[in-house]
Write a protein that holds these residues in place. Structure first.
Motif, PDB file in Angstrom:
ATOM      1  N   VAL A  84      -2.104   5.965   8.555  1.00 10.30           N
ATOM      2  CA  VAL A  84      -3.016   5.190   9.395  1.00 10.30           C
ATOM      3  C   VAL A  84      -3.476   3.931   8.664  1.00 10.30           C
ATOM      4  O   VAL A  84      -3.522   2.840   9.244  1.00 10.30           O
ATOM      5  CB  VAL A  84      -4.235   6.054   9.804  1.00 10.30           C
ATOM      6  CG1 VAL A  84      -5.299   5.190  10.488  1.00 10.30           C
ATOM      7  CG2 VAL A  84      -3.809   7.186  10.723  1.00 10.30           C
ATOM      8  N   ILE A  85      -3.800   4.071   7.377  1.00 11.74           N
ATOM      9  CA  ILE A  85      -4.255   2.922   6.584  1.00 11.74           C
ATOM     10  C   ILE A  85      -3.150   1.873   6.453  1.00 11.74           C
ATOM     11  O   ILE A  85      -3.375   0.671   6.593  1.00 11.74           O
ATOM     12  CB  ILE A  85      -4.732   3.389   5.198  1.00 11.74           C
ATOM     13  CG1 ILE A  85      -6.008   4.232   5.335  1.00 11.74           C
ATOM     14  CG2 ILE A  85      -4.996   2.193   4.285  1.00 11.74           C
ATOM     15  CD1 ILE A  85      -6.435   4.904   4.057  1.00 11.74           C
ATOM     16  N   ILE A  86      -1.915   2.344   6.192  1.00 12.87           N
ATOM     17  CA  ILE A  86      -0.784   1.420   6.049  1.00 12.87           C
ATOM     18  C   ILE A  86      -0.525   0.682   7.365  1.00 12.87           C
ATOM     19  O   ILE A  86      -0.335  -0.540   7.384  1.00 12.87           O
ATOM     20  CB  ILE A  86       0.481   2.190   5.605  1.00 12.87           C
ATOM     21  CG1 ILE A  86       0.305   2.702   4.170  1.00 12.87           C
ATOM     22  CG2 ILE A  86       1.715   1.305   5.715  1.00 12.87           C
ATOM     23  CD1 ILE A  86       1.364   3.694   3.745  1.00 12.87           C
ATOM     24  N   ALA A  87      -0.519   1.429   8.486  1.00 13.17           N
ATOM     25  CA  ALA A  87      -0.295   0.797   9.787  1.00 13.17           C
ATOM     26  C   ALA A  87      -1.420  -0.169  10.132  1.00 13.17           C
ATOM     27  O   ALA A  87      -1.182  -1.245  10.691  1.00 13.17           O
ATOM     28  CB  ALA A  87      -0.165   1.878  10.872  1.00 13.17           C
ATOM     29  N   ALA A  88      -2.660   0.202   9.780  1.00 15.41           N
ATOM     30  CA  ALA A  88      -3.798  -0.676  10.058  1.00 15.41           C
ATOM     31  C   ALA A  88      -3.700  -1.967   9.242  1.00 15.41           C
ATOM     32  O   ALA A  88      -4.005  -3.055   9.738  1.00 15.41           O
ATOM     33  CB  ALA A  88      -5.104   0.050   9.747  1.00 15.41           C
ATOM     34  N   ALA A  89      -3.262  -1.832   7.993  1.00 21.57           N
ATOM     35  CA  ALA A  89      -3.116  -3.024   7.152  1.00 21.57           C
ATOM     36  C   ALA A  89      -2.091  -3.993   7.729  1.00 21.57           C
ATOM     37  O   ALA A  89      -2.234  -5.208   7.616  1.00 21.57           O
ATOM     38  CB  ALA A  89      -2.710  -2.610   5.742  1.00 21.57           C
ATOM     39  N   VAL A  92      -0.845  17.255   3.739  1.00 26.34           N
ATOM     40  CA  VAL A  92      -0.492  16.707   5.054  1.00 26.34           C
ATOM     41  C   VAL A  92      -1.571  15.772   5.571  1.00 26.34           C
ATOM     42  O   VAL A  92      -1.287  14.673   6.071  1.00 26.34           O
ATOM     43  CB  VAL A  92      -0.239  17.851   6.059  1.00 26.34           C
ATOM     44  CG1 VAL A  92      -0.037  17.292   7.467  1.00 26.34           C
ATOM     45  CG2 VAL A  92       0.973  18.667   5.643  1.00 26.34           C
ATOM     46  N   TRP A  93      -2.833  16.190   5.454  1.00 29.61           N
ATOM     47  CA  TRP A  93      -3.906  15.361   6.014  1.00 29.61           C
ATOM     48  C   TRP A  93      -4.031  14.036   5.273  1.00 29.61           C
ATOM     49  O   TRP A  93      -4.326  12.996   5.871  1.00 29.61           O
ATOM     50  CB  TRP A  93      -5.237  16.117   5.999  1.00 29.61           C
ATOM     51  CG  TRP A  93      -5.860  16.294   4.647  1.00 29.61           C
ATOM     52  CD1 TRP A  93      -5.731  17.346   3.805  1.00 29.61           C
ATOM     53  CD2 TRP A  93      -6.738  15.362   3.985  1.00 29.61           C
ATOM     54  NE1 TRP A  93      -6.450  17.142   2.657  1.00 29.61           N
ATOM     55  CE2 TRP A  93      -7.088  15.942   2.736  1.00 29.61           C
ATOM     56  CE3 TRP A  93      -7.256  14.116   4.307  1.00 29.61           C
ATOM     57  CZ2 TRP A  93      -7.926  15.302   1.832  1.00 29.61           C
ATOM     58  CZ3 TRP A  93      -8.098  13.474   3.399  1.00 29.61           C
ATOM     59  CH2 TRP A  93      -8.429  14.072   2.186  1.00 29.61           C
ATOM     60  N   PHE A  94      -3.758  14.056   3.939  1.00 29.54           N
ATOM     61  CA  PHE A  94      -3.842  12.806   3.181  1.00 29.54           C
ATOM     62  C   PHE A  94      -2.674  11.881   3.549  1.00 29.54           C
ATOM     63  O   PHE A  94      -2.836  10.660   3.618  1.00 29.54           O
ATOM     64  CB  PHE A  94      -3.844  13.086   1.680  1.00 29.54           C
ATOM     65  CG  PHE A  94      -4.340  11.923   0.861  1.00 29.54           C
ATOM     66  CD1 PHE A  94      -5.674  11.810   0.527  1.00 29.54           C
ATOM     67  CD2 PHE A  94      -3.466  10.920   0.441  1.00 29.54           C
ATOM     68  CE1 PHE A  94      -6.136  10.726  -0.215  1.00 29.54           C
ATOM     69  CE2 PHE A  94      -3.912   9.838  -0.293  1.00 29.54           C
ATOM     70  CZ  PHE A  94      -5.258   9.737  -0.622  1.00 29.54           C
ATOM     71  N   GLY A 141       3.239   5.565  16.025  1.00 30.18           N
ATOM     72  CA  GLY A 141       4.392   6.392  16.379  1.00 30.18           C
ATOM     73  C   GLY A 141       5.702   5.715  16.020  1.00 30.18           C
ATOM     74  O   GLY A 141       6.630   6.358  15.510  1.00 30.18           O
ATOM     75  N   CYS A 142       5.793   4.412  16.261  1.00 29.48           N
ATOM     76  CA  CYS A 142       7.001   3.656  15.897  1.00 29.48           C
ATOM     77  C   CYS A 142       7.170   3.599  14.384  1.00 29.48           C
ATOM     78  O   CYS A 142       8.300   3.605  13.875  1.00 29.48           O
ATOM     79  CB  CYS A 142       6.929   2.246  16.475  1.00 29.48           C
ATOM     80  SG  CYS A 142       7.041   2.184  18.275  1.00 29.48           S
ATOM     81  N   PHE A 143       6.048   3.550  13.662  1.00 25.86           N
ATOM     82  CA  PHE A 143       6.089   3.570  12.202  1.00 25.86           C
ATOM     83  C   PHE A 143       6.705   4.873  11.696  1.00 25.86           C
ATOM     84  O   PHE A 143       7.570   4.876  10.817  1.00 25.86           O
ATOM     85  CB  PHE A 143       4.673   3.386  11.656  1.00 25.86           C
ATOM     86  CG  PHE A 143       4.555   3.601  10.171  1.00 25.86           C
ATOM     87  CD1 PHE A 143       5.069   2.681   9.267  1.00 25.86           C
ATOM     88  CD2 PHE A 143       3.925   4.727   9.670  1.00 25.86           C
ATOM     89  CE1 PHE A 143       4.960   2.879   7.896  1.00 25.86           C
ATOM     90  CE2 PHE A 143       3.801   4.935   8.302  1.00 25.86           C
ATOM     91  CZ  PHE A 143       4.322   4.012   7.412  1.00 25.86           C
ATOM     92  N   LEU A 160       0.837  -1.205   0.000  1.00 27.97           N
ATOM     93  CA  LEU A 160       0.000   0.000   0.000  1.00 27.97           C
ATOM     94  C   LEU A 160       0.873   1.257   0.000  1.00 27.97           C
ATOM     95  O   LEU A 160       0.606   2.222  -0.714  1.00 27.97           O
ATOM     96  CB  LEU A 160      -0.917  -0.003   1.222  1.00 27.97           C
ATOM     97  CG  LEU A 160      -2.115  -0.943   1.187  1.00 27.97           C
ATOM     98  CD1 LEU A 160      -2.852  -0.908   2.524  1.00 27.97           C
ATOM     99  CD2 LEU A 160      -3.063  -0.564   0.056  1.00 27.97           C
ATOM    100  N   GLY A 161       1.930   1.228   0.824  1.00 27.23           N
ATOM    101  CA  GLY A 161       2.840   2.369   0.866  1.00 27.23           C
ATOM    102  C   GLY A 161       3.570   2.573  -0.446  1.00 27.23           C
ATOM    103  O   GLY A 161       3.812   3.706  -0.870  1.00 27.23           O
TER     104      GLY A 161
END
Length: 305
Positions: A72-77, A64-66, A92-94, A45-46
């Motif tokens: 968030v989407i990448i970390a959630a995946a 910035v907001w996107f 935060g670690c990401f 995704l990234g």
């Protein structure tokens, strides 16, 4: 104006590799058990998002907001589902791993470049020219740094930064405890909602009444409910309670909670008083090496006047 050629497959594969390393490092830092295929999915995704730079509507995609939403989407995946606090820690670690690896890679690319860079296109040309060596050396540098820090932590090189001396007073007596600052210790007493300090029984024994000593001097796990029931209307019974906890292999654990008269923390050579706390009595040793005998929540580092 001179231009340079960008190969989208190179950009995609390079970002896929970097994103995988970033998510893997984030999982290790946040201590989250992440499956490899989930990390690959997040990395992919990234990598697709990295192609946004070359889209006609890139201004919208690079806002910035996107970027925050994409993170968030990448970390959630890669990591979901998690409790909100754990997910924020992983996010935060990401970011931390992203900035570290990105900075290392760009630093290496421009450090190994001997010419001058006088324009934006020049920056792009340098990055394109040394793209793969920069990624490869950046990954090696991140791996070496991670291994080095892990080795130092294992050897206890940072221990003194996270250890504090405690003075616990109750009933005219006092004891000292060597506490490890535990950022993962968020225990609260269910009755008072006061923060909990976990202390070994061997340290607290001089402060505790005979009934407590009898309970903890027995072999095996202390009978928490049996002990609390035996107190009945005894004077000082209100000082004791049951403190539930969870740990690896013990999801429904109980410790005896004890409310002392006062707890002081040594800071810069002086003892400062904490707010109201509950001491959870731990019947075993917290550190096999004997380096500390208490676990302290960071919430208690704010002194009380």
């Amino acid at each position: 104006m001179a231009g340079y050629t960008v190969y989208l497959d190179q950009v995609f594969i390079g970002n896929l590799v970097m994103n995988y390393a970033i998510l893997w490092a984030a999982a290790k830092l946040a201590r989250i058990p992440a499956k490899k295929w989930r990390i690959v999915a997040g990395a992919a995704l990234g990598a697709f998002y990295s192609l946004a730079l070359f889209m006609p509507w890139k201004t919208f995609l690079l806002s910035v907001w996107f970027k925050c939403a994409a993170s968030v989407i990448i970390a959630a995946a890669a990591f979901a589902p998690l409790k909100l606090k754990s997910f924020l820690v992983s996010l935060g670690c990401f970011y931390l791993a992203s900035f570290a690896l990105g900075g290392l890679t760009l630093g290496i690319i421009f450090f190994t470049h001997s010419g001058r860079v006088v324009s934006y296109n020049g920056v792009g040309s340098v990055v394109a020219e040394r793209f793969w060596p920069g990624i490869f050396l950046g990954l090696i540098a991140l791996w070496v740094a991670g291994k080095g820090i892990a080795c130092l932590i294992k050897k206890g090189s940072f221990d003194r930064l996270f250890r504090l001396n405690l003075l616990i007073r109750s009933g005219g007596e006092q004891v000292n405890a060597e506490a490890l600052l535990d950022t993962g210790n968020s225990l609260k007493d269910p009755m008072t909602r006061h923060p909990v300090i976990i202390v070994e029984y061997a340290v607290l024994r001089p402060l505790l009444p005979r009934e407590v000593q009898v309970c903890f001097d027995k072999e095996g796990e202390p009978d928490v409910w049996g002990f609390l029931g035996s107190l009945g209307g005894n004077r000082g019974a209100s000082r004791f309670s049951a403190v539930p906890f969870q740990s690896l292999g013990n999801v429904n654990g109980l410790m005896v909670g004890f409310r002392p008269d006062e707890v002081l923390i040594e800071r810069q050579g002086q003892f400062v008083r904490t707010g109201k706390v509950v001491i959870a009595i731990y019947h075993k040793s917290l550190d096999p090496g004997g380096g500390y005998n208490a676990l302290l929540s960071s919430e208690l580092l704010t002194p009380v006047s």
